[in-house]
Design a protein around this motif. Structure first.
Motif, PDB file in Angstrom:
ATOM      1  N   HIS A 101       0.830  -1.208   0.000  1.00 48.34           N
ATOM      2  CA  HIS A 101       0.000   0.000   0.000  1.00 48.34           C
ATOM      3  C   HIS A 101       0.864   1.257   0.000  1.00 48.34           C
ATOM      4  O   HIS A 101       0.639   2.195  -0.764  1.00 48.34           O
ATOM      5  CB  HIS A 101      -0.916  -0.011   1.223  1.00 48.34           C
ATOM      6  N   LYS A 102       1.892   1.224   0.829  1.00 43.07           N
ATOM      7  CA  LYS A 102       2.817   2.358   0.900  1.00 43.07           C
ATOM      8  C   LYS A 102       3.458   2.619  -0.446  1.00 43.07           C
ATOM      9  O   LYS A 102       3.848   3.730  -0.758  1.00 43.07           O
ATOM     10  CB  LYS A 102       3.922   2.068   1.921  1.00 43.07           C
TER      11      LYS A 102
ATOM     12  N   GLN B  15      17.054  -1.838   3.810  1.00 41.75           N
ATOM     13  CA  GLN B  15      16.086  -0.768   4.047  1.00 41.75           C
ATOM     14  C   GLN B  15      16.301   0.369   3.051  1.00 41.75           C
ATOM     15  O   GLN B  15      15.350   0.990   2.583  1.00 41.75           O
ATOM     16  CB  GLN B  15      16.216  -0.246   5.477  1.00 41.75           C
ATOM     17  N   LEU B  16      17.556   0.624   2.746  1.00 45.65           N
ATOM     18  CA  LEU B  16      17.876   1.658   1.756  1.00 45.65           C
ATOM     19  C   LEU B  16      17.309   1.278   0.395  1.00 45.65           C
ATOM     20  O   LEU B  16      16.677   2.095  -0.290  1.00 45.65           O
ATOM     21  CB  LEU B  16      19.389   1.825   1.640  1.00 45.65           C
ATOM     22  N   ILE B  17      17.557   0.038   0.001  1.00 43.37           N
ATOM     23  CA  ILE B  17      17.061  -0.446  -1.284  1.00 43.37           C
ATOM     24  C   ILE B  17      15.543  -0.307  -1.353  1.00 43.37           C
ATOM     25  O   ILE B  17      14.990   0.226  -2.320  1.00 43.37           O
ATOM     26  CB  ILE B  17      17.481  -1.920  -1.489  1.00 43.37           C
ATOM     27  N   ASN B  18      14.884  -0.750  -0.303  1.00 49.17           N
ATOM     28  CA  ASN B  18      13.424  -0.646  -0.271  1.00 49.17           C
ATOM     29  C   ASN B  18      12.961   0.799  -0.323  1.00 49.17           C
ATOM     30  O   ASN B  18      11.989   1.124  -1.000  1.00 49.17           O
ATOM     31  CB  ASN B  18      12.884  -1.311   0.998  1.00 49.17           C
ATOM     32  N   GLY B  19      13.668   1.638   0.402  1.00 55.22           N
ATOM     33  CA  GLY B  19      13.285   3.042   0.443  1.00 55.22           C
ATOM     34  C   GLY B  19      13.353   3.684  -0.929  1.00 55.22           C
ATOM     35  O   GLY B  19      12.426   4.399  -1.344  1.00 55.22           O
ATOM     36  N   ILE B  21      13.325   2.162  -3.861  1.00 58.41           N
ATOM     37  CA  ILE B  21      12.309   1.553  -4.731  1.00 58.41           C
ATOM     38  C   ILE B  21      10.940   2.156  -4.436  1.00 58.41           C
ATOM     39  O   ILE B  21      10.167   2.453  -5.347  1.00 58.41           O
ATOM     40  CB  ILE B  21      12.283   0.024  -4.523  1.00 58.41           C
ATOM     41  N   ARG B  22      10.688   2.362  -3.162  1.00 54.05           N
ATOM     42  CA  ARG B  22       9.393   2.922  -2.791  1.00 54.05           C
ATOM     43  C   ARG B  22       9.246   4.351  -3.309  1.00 54.05           C
ATOM     44  O   ARG B  22       8.186   4.726  -3.823  1.00 54.05           O
ATOM     45  CB  ARG B  22       9.253   2.902  -1.268  1.00 54.05           C
ATOM     46  N   LEU B  23      10.309   5.138  -3.200  1.00 53.11           N
ATOM     47  CA  LEU B  23      10.257   6.513  -3.697  1.00 53.11           C
ATOM     48  C   LEU B  23       9.973   6.532  -5.197  1.00 53.11           C
ATOM     49  O   LEU B  23       9.301   7.432  -5.702  1.00 53.11           O
ATOM     50  CB  LEU B  23      11.576   7.236  -3.395  1.00 53.11           C
ATOM     51  N   LYS B  24      10.484   5.507  -5.883  1.00 54.88           N
ATOM     52  CA  LYS B  24      10.203   5.450  -7.318  1.00 54.88           C
ATOM     53  C   LYS B  24       8.760   5.015  -7.569  1.00 54.88           C
ATOM     54  O   LYS B  24       8.069   5.577  -8.425  1.00 54.88           O
ATOM     55  CB  LYS B  24      11.167   4.486  -8.018  1.00 54.88           C
ATOM     56  N   MET B  25       8.311   4.017  -6.809  1.00 55.95           N
ATOM     57  CA  MET B  25       6.931   3.541  -6.963  1.00 55.95           C
ATOM     58  C   MET B  25       5.934   4.682  -6.731  1.00 55.95           C
ATOM     59  O   MET B  25       4.940   4.803  -7.439  1.00 55.95           O
ATOM     60  CB  MET B  25       6.646   2.433  -5.933  1.00 55.95           C
ATOM     61  N   VAL B  26       6.225   5.468  -5.740  1.00 50.09           N
ATOM     62  CA  VAL B  26       5.302   6.540  -5.377  1.00 50.09           C
ATOM     63  C   VAL B  26       5.384   7.715  -6.341  1.00 50.09           C
ATOM     64  O   VAL B  26       4.482   8.544  -6.420  1.00 50.09           O
ATOM     65  CB  VAL B  26       5.612   7.012  -3.933  1.00 50.09           C
ATOM     66  N   ALA B  84      11.213  -4.071 -13.202  1.00 50.43           N
ATOM     67  CA  ALA B  84      12.000  -4.626 -12.101  1.00 50.43           C
ATOM     68  C   ALA B  84      11.470  -4.130 -10.756  1.00 50.43           C
ATOM     69  O   ALA B  84      11.335  -4.897  -9.810  1.00 50.43           O
ATOM     70  CB  ALA B  84      13.472  -4.247 -12.253  1.00 50.43           C
ATOM     71  N   VAL B  85      11.148  -2.845 -10.718  1.00 51.81           N
ATOM     72  CA  VAL B  85      10.644  -2.268  -9.481  1.00 51.81           C
ATOM     73  C   VAL B  85       9.318  -2.901  -9.082  1.00 51.81           C
ATOM     74  O   VAL B  85       9.115  -3.301  -7.934  1.00 51.81           O
ATOM     75  CB  VAL B  85      10.471  -0.738  -9.647  1.00 51.81           C
ATOM     76  N   MET B  86       8.427  -3.018 -10.038  1.00 52.26           N
ATOM     77  CA  MET B  86       7.123  -3.614  -9.752  1.00 52.26           C
ATOM     78  C   MET B  86       7.283  -5.076  -9.346  1.00 52.26           C
ATOM     79  O   MET B  86       6.631  -5.557  -8.420  1.00 52.26           O
ATOM     80  CB  MET B  86       6.217  -3.495 -10.982  1.00 52.26           C
TER      81      MET B  86
END
Lengths: 123, 123
Positions: A101-102, B15-19, B21-26, B84-86
DNA sequence: ACAACTGTACTAATCGAACTAATACACTAA
DNA sequence: TTAGTGTATTAGTTCGATTAGTACAGTTGT
């Protein structure tokens, strides 16, 4: 039985906890059933008794099993235990949902992923 | 920015990697955007530059960012990167679905959990 | 050319959680 | 009494993550 992955970063005691919870969810273990003794399970899996004891202690803390000195460890029978088991199982899933969701993944994309996994049962 | 939980058992570089990726997703980061330099991000987060570099190296391996010696690191722009991100984001969710499936949790129970998280958007 | 950035590479040291090892004690049941 | 059970404690090991320090090469602007 319980499958352990020694290469995983998930601690052995956590894998044990998950394994036992899963056996209960699936119905392979029922309330009142006795669990292998700490030493027996440890030697069976080739790990240290302390690791098994740690898993049992945590499961007892959560009310999923109970242990009696000199007798053994058993699965709890009250419904509080059932709820705890479901809670834990769903809890991990909810974390994943929150994470998705995030990231802005749509509800529909998630449901598609679910259906992909459950398709055999849908038909 | 990126939130780090030092108490978590999840490695900082993960956590960095996830962060990122999340910034890109958003949509906070887009293709071509430049990332903070290894040293800058490290000092900003109070961690070691090596840890940041490790995260960047893994992201580059996955094709999500690319780095140029002397210039900096940037988000990839091709659609392969988007996929890749998705893929990674959904991948974690799928693991959770599989886990729940193994435990015998029904498809409906999962969807309920999803709707609970997405309810604000449903109305 | 120079200074100040950038990414990259390497080695060594530190830290902490998980796990092992060994032992001891109290309880239960045959 | 003997052999099984759970429980507790302490010490040591192991391994990955992280830190620390240093070095080298490419880029940019002056």
């Amino acid at each position: 039985m319980i499958q352990l992955d020694y290469r995983s970063s998930v601690p052995i005691y956590d894998q044990l906890i998950n394994g036992i919870i899963r056996l209960k969810m699936v119905g392979a273990l029922k309330g009142g059933d006795s669990l292998p003794s700490v030493r027996a399970l440890a030697s069976q899996l080739g790990i240290n008794p302390n690791t098994v004891q740690k898993a049992y202690a945590i499961l007892e803390e959560k009310g999923i099993i109970y242990s009696v000195s000199g007798k053994g460890s058993f699965l709890s029978e009250d419904e509080k235990s059932d709820r705890a088991v479901m809670e834990i199982s769903l809890g991990r899933f909810k974390e994943a949902v929150e994470e998705a969701h995030k990231r802005g993944i749509s509800r529909e994309a998630l449901i598609s992923a679910i259906d992909e996994m459950y398709k055999e049962e849908i038909k």
